[in-house]
Design a protein around this motif. Structure first.
Motif, PDB file in Angstrom:
ATOM      1  N   VAL A   9     -16.346  -0.694  22.713  1.00 20.00           N
ATOM      2  CA  VAL A   9     -15.752  -0.252  21.606  1.00 20.00           C
ATOM      3  C   VAL A   9     -14.335  -0.910  21.701  1.00 20.00           C
ATOM      4  N   GLU A  10     -13.723  -0.707  22.786  1.00 24.87           N
ATOM      5  CA  GLU A  10     -12.176  -0.946  22.873  1.00 24.87           C
ATOM      6  C   GLU A  10     -12.049  -2.554  22.528  1.00 24.87           C
ATOM      7  N   ALA A  11     -13.134  -3.434  22.830  1.00 21.28           N
ATOM      8  CA  ALA A  11     -12.952  -4.661  22.895  1.00 21.28           C
ATOM      9  C   ALA A  11     -13.027  -5.042  21.372  1.00 21.28           C
ATOM     10  N   ILE A  12     -14.142  -4.586  20.826  1.00 18.59           N
ATOM     11  CA  ILE A  12     -14.377  -4.575  19.258  1.00 18.59           C
ATOM     12  C   ILE A  12     -13.286  -4.262  18.509  1.00 18.59           C
ATOM     13  N   LEU A  13     -12.584  -3.024  18.839  1.00 20.94           N
ATOM     14  CA  LEU A  13     -11.272  -2.525  17.868  1.00 20.94           C
ATOM     15  C   LEU A  13     -10.085  -3.558  18.203  1.00 20.94           C
ATOM     16  N   MET A  14     -10.031  -3.922  19.393  1.00 21.44           N
ATOM     17  CA  MET A  14      -8.966  -4.677  19.669  1.00 21.44           C
ATOM     18  C   MET A  14      -9.193  -6.560  18.982  1.00 21.44           C
ATOM     19  N   THR A  15     -10.185  -6.716  19.046  1.00 26.28           N
ATOM     20  CA  THR A  15     -10.517  -8.042  18.267  1.00 26.28           C
ATOM     21  C   THR A  15     -10.265  -7.976  17.063  1.00 26.28           C
ATOM     22  N   ILE A  16     -11.072  -6.919  16.302  1.00 26.53           N
ATOM     23  CA  ILE A  16     -10.799  -6.735  14.895  1.00 26.53           C
ATOM     24  C   ILE A  16      -9.091  -6.467  14.359  1.00 26.53           C
ATOM     25  N   GLY A  17      -8.554  -5.611  15.254  1.00 19.88           N
ATOM     26  CA  GLY A  17      -7.138  -5.596  14.855  1.00 19.88           C
ATOM     27  C   GLY A  17      -6.250  -6.822  15.057  1.00 19.88           C
ATOM     28  N   SER A  18      -6.470  -7.607  16.119  1.00 17.61           N
ATOM     29  CA  SER A  18      -5.784  -8.821  16.211  1.00 17.61           C
ATOM     30  C   SER A  18      -6.161  -9.941  15.453  1.00 17.61           C
ATOM     31  N   GLY A  19      -7.544  -9.970  15.052  1.00 12.06           N
ATOM     32  CA  GLY A  19      -7.889 -10.872  14.002  1.00 12.06           C
ATOM     33  C   GLY A  19      -7.236 -10.582  12.691  1.00 12.06           C
ATOM     34  N   ILE A  20      -7.224  -9.452  12.168  1.00 17.37           N
ATOM     35  CA  ILE A  20      -6.580  -9.166  10.974  1.00 17.37           C
ATOM     36  C   ILE A  20      -5.024  -9.487  10.942  1.00 17.37           C
ATOM     37  N   GLY A  21      -4.419  -8.860  11.922  1.00 20.06           N
ATOM     38  CA  GLY A  21      -3.107  -9.203  12.135  1.00 20.06           C
ATOM     39  C   GLY A  21      -2.667 -10.652  12.306  1.00 20.06           C
ATOM     40  N   LEU A  22      -3.642 -11.528  12.732  1.00 19.79           N
ATOM     41  CA  LEU A  22      -3.533 -13.038  12.709  1.00 19.79           C
ATOM     42  C   LEU A  22      -3.445 -13.605  11.101  1.00 19.79           C
ATOM     43  N   LEU A  23      -4.329 -12.997  10.629  1.00 20.93           N
ATOM     44  CA  LEU A  23      -4.533 -13.568   9.267  1.00 20.93           C
ATOM     45  C   LEU A  23      -3.187 -13.006   8.404  1.00 20.93           C
ATOM     46  N   ALA A  24      -2.724 -11.659   8.783  1.00 17.68           N
ATOM     47  CA  ALA A  24      -1.536 -11.103   8.024  1.00 17.68           C
ATOM     48  C   ALA A  24      -0.289 -12.144   8.246  1.00 17.68           C
ATOM     49  N   ILE A  29      -8.032   3.237  24.525  1.00 18.21           N
ATOM     50  CA  ILE A  29      -9.294   3.631  24.952  1.00 18.21           C
ATOM     51  C   ILE A  29      -9.491   2.691  26.243  1.00 18.21           C
ATOM     52  N   LEU A  30      -8.886   1.459  26.263  1.00 17.06           N
ATOM     53  CA  LEU A  30      -8.955   0.557  27.441  1.00 17.06           C
ATOM     54  C   LEU A  30      -8.059   0.982  28.675  1.00 17.06           C
ATOM     55  N   VAL A  31      -7.011   1.563  28.334  1.00 17.91           N
ATOM     56  CA  VAL A  31      -6.043   2.242  29.281  1.00 17.91           C
ATOM     57  C   VAL A  31      -6.800   3.455  29.857  1.00 17.91           C
ATOM     58  N   ILE A  32      -7.035   4.388  29.109  1.00 16.60           N
ATOM     59  CA  ILE A  32      -7.827   5.544  29.241  1.00 16.60           C
ATOM     60  C   ILE A  32      -9.144   5.186  30.316  1.00 16.60           C
ATOM     61  N   ASN A  33      -9.789   4.345  30.134  1.00 17.89           N
ATOM     62  CA  ASN A  33     -10.777   4.137  30.745  1.00 17.89           C
ATOM     63  C   ASN A  33     -10.535   3.587  32.210  1.00 17.89           C
ATOM     64  N   THR A  34      -9.534   2.731  32.184  1.00 16.69           N
ATOM     65  CA  THR A  34      -8.963   2.017  33.289  1.00 16.69           C
ATOM     66  C   THR A  34      -8.404   3.054  34.228  1.00 16.69           C
ATOM     67  N   VAL A  35      -7.759   4.113  33.818  1.00 17.53           N
ATOM     68  CA  VAL A  35      -7.171   5.022  34.598  1.00 17.53           C
ATOM     69  C   VAL A  35      -8.244   5.920  35.102  1.00 17.53           C
ATOM     70  N   LYS A  36      -9.164   6.200  34.262  1.00 17.41           N
ATOM     71  CA  LYS A  36     -10.223   7.064  35.016  1.00 17.41           C
ATOM     72  C   LYS A  36     -10.914   6.513  36.122  1.00 17.41           C
ATOM     73  N   LYS A  37     -11.075   5.003  36.202  1.00 18.14           N
ATOM     74  CA  LYS A  37     -11.731   4.733  37.267  1.00 18.14           C
ATOM     75  C   LYS A  37     -10.848   4.818  38.654  1.00 18.14           C
ATOM     76  N   ASN A  38      -9.736   5.051  38.314  1.00 23.55           N
ATOM     77  CA  ASN A  38      -8.828   5.514  39.658  1.00 23.55           C
ATOM     78  C   ASN A  38      -9.059   4.619  40.939  1.00 23.55           C
ATOM     79  N   LYS A  39      -8.987   3.171  40.859  1.00 24.72           N
ATOM     80  CA  LYS A  39      -9.106   2.587  41.970  1.00 24.72           C
ATOM     81  C   LYS A  39      -7.788   2.197  42.581  1.00 24.72           C
ATOM     82  N   VAL A  40      -7.779   2.204  43.849  1.00 27.74           N
ATOM     83  CA  VAL A  40      -6.726   1.639  44.753  1.00 27.74           C
ATOM     84  C   VAL A  40      -6.340   0.499  44.756  1.00 27.74           C
TER      85      VAL A  40
END
Length: 116
Positions: free
Chosen positions: A34-49, A95-106
């Motif tokens: 989901v996070e990849a789809i949202l970021m791709t849509i947002g950056s694609g429309i931002g590029l067009l703008a 969403i990407l940051v939240i999922n990455t922080v949840k993994k809590n890897k050292v």
């Protein structure tokens, strides 16, 4: 010569959105989430703008001699669309940051140890 230089300078603002869109497409190809789809849509429309703001509007102003009121209407519509695209990108990034922080890897376990 002056128009070539102004065209080159206006195309410099396109470099960053192209890199961001390419990175988001790569991320989407590697992890279709989901996070990849949202970021791709947002950056694609931002590029067009960005393309609209930096290339199409100056062309329309010079070629068709549009009045300020007409240009401001275009800017308003594209500004709203760009804002929605930015919200999509920000939501995906959050969403990407939240999922990455949840993994809590050292971090120090991910890198090889040096033999100094």
């Amino acid at each position: 010569m002056n128009s070539v230089l102004s065209t080159l300078l206006s195309s410099v603002s396109i470099i960053s959105p192209v890199i961001i869109f390419g990175t988001c497409c790569y991320f989407l190809a590697k992890k279709p989430a989901v996070e990849a789809i949202l970021m791709t849509i947002g950056s694609g429309i931002g590029l067009l703008a960005t393309l609209f703001y930096s290339i199409l509007v100056p062309f329309l102003v010079n070629d068709r001699h549009l009045a300020y009121t007409e240009i401001s209407q275009y800017y308003t519509v594209i500004g709203i669309i760009s804002f929605i695209a930015s919200l999509c990108f920000a939501a995906g990034f959050l969403i990407l940051v939240i999922n990455t922080v949840k993994k809590n890897k050292v971090i120090y376990d991910q890198f090889p140890k040096s033999i100094d």
